[in-house]
Design an enzyme around this catalytic site. Structure first.
Site, mmCIF file in Angstrom:
data_model
loop_
_atom_site.group_PDB
_atom_site.id
_atom_site.type_symbol
_atom_site.label_atom_id
_atom_site.label_comp_id
_atom_site.label_asym_id
_atom_site.label_seq_id
_atom_site.Cartn_x
_atom_site.Cartn_y
_atom_site.Cartn_z
ATOM 1 C CE1 TYR A 185 0.127 6.236 -7.306
ATOM 2 C CE2 TYR A 185 -0.687 8.490 -7.154
ATOM 3 C CZ TYR A 185 -0.906 7.135 -7.391
ATOM 4 O OH TYR A 185 -2.167 6.700 -7.709
ATOM 5 C CB CYS A 186 5.632 6.195 -10.696
ATOM 6 S SG CYS A 186 7.240 6.075 -9.887
ATOM 7 C CG MET A 187 5.417 -0.111 -9.414
ATOM 8 S SD MET A 187 3.760 -0.533 -8.844
ATOM 9 C CE MET A 187 3.015 -1.109 -10.343
ATOM 10 C CD1 TRP B 78 0.953 -0.029 -6.707
ATOM 11 C CD2 TRP B 78 -0.521 1.455 -5.937
ATOM 12 N NE1 TRP B 78 -0.211 -0.710 -6.431
ATOM 13 C CE2 TRP B 78 -1.133 0.192 -5.944
ATOM 14 C CE3 TRP B 78 -1.251 2.542 -5.464
ATOM 15 C CZ2 TRP B 78 -2.444 -0.023 -5.524
ATOM 16 C CZ3 TRP B 78 -2.565 2.341 -5.047
ATOM 17 C CH2 TRP B 78 -3.140 1.068 -5.082
#
Length: 172
Positions: free
Chosen positions: A135-137, A164
């Site tokens: 995952y990231c933003m 996120w």
């Protein structure tokens, strides 16, 4: 040395995942070749040859909030945050996740020794069959990390599409 030629052919393999408009996922594997003669580039075969294609379901390569929430309490699932450390500091992280910035994912999963991985990330290095959720933003960089892991031979990698932003919205 007249009349003698040193010949070496190198192959690079690529795996590409494409999401079609009707949410089918096509997975392609390609092989490209480069030929070196006497240490210099002689021929570059720019034509990529598809060696196979298969249909996968989007559920096989992506996860949602509920899946990630369950994974936070499962030590057998790796949740990897590919954001930069400053972003993690500013916004927070999903519980039980490990921060490995996107630029470090490939070296960490490929060339880093098991002992070094454990020392740096406080977890055992995942095996090729371990479930890994990136995952990231918002899900873009995590998709790139997922592709990198697939190219390295990891077979059970997933992308948290909401990442996120989705997590923070649903846990407030």
């Amino acid at each position: 040395m007249l009349g003698r030629c040193l010949y070496r052919q190198m192959f690079a393999s690529y795996k590409l995942i494409t999401l079609t408009a009707n949410h089918n996922i096509l997975s392609y594997s390609y092989k490209a070749s480069v030929i070196r003669v006497n240490g210099s580039l002689n021929k570059l075969d720019l034509c990529l040859h598809r060696s196979y294609s298969e249909k996968s379901k989007i559920e096989d390569v992506t996860v949602d909030f509920e899946h990630v929430k369950k994974a936070t309490s499962n030590d057998n699932v790796y949740i990897i945050d590919v954001r930069e450390p400053d972003e993690v500091k500013e916004y927070g992280s999903i519980p039980n996740s490990v921060n490995i910035p996107l630029g470090s994912v490939t070296p960490a999963l490929s060339t880093m020794s098991d002992d070094e991985f454990a020392k740096v990330f406080k977890r055992q290095k995942p095996s090729e069959n371990t479930e890994i959720i990136f995952y990231c933003m918002i899900g873009k960089r995590s998709g790139m990390a997922q592709q990198n892991a697939i190219n390295l031979g990891y077979k059970n990698v997933k992308n948290y599409l909401g990442s996120w932003t989705d997590w923070a919205h649903k846990t407030q």
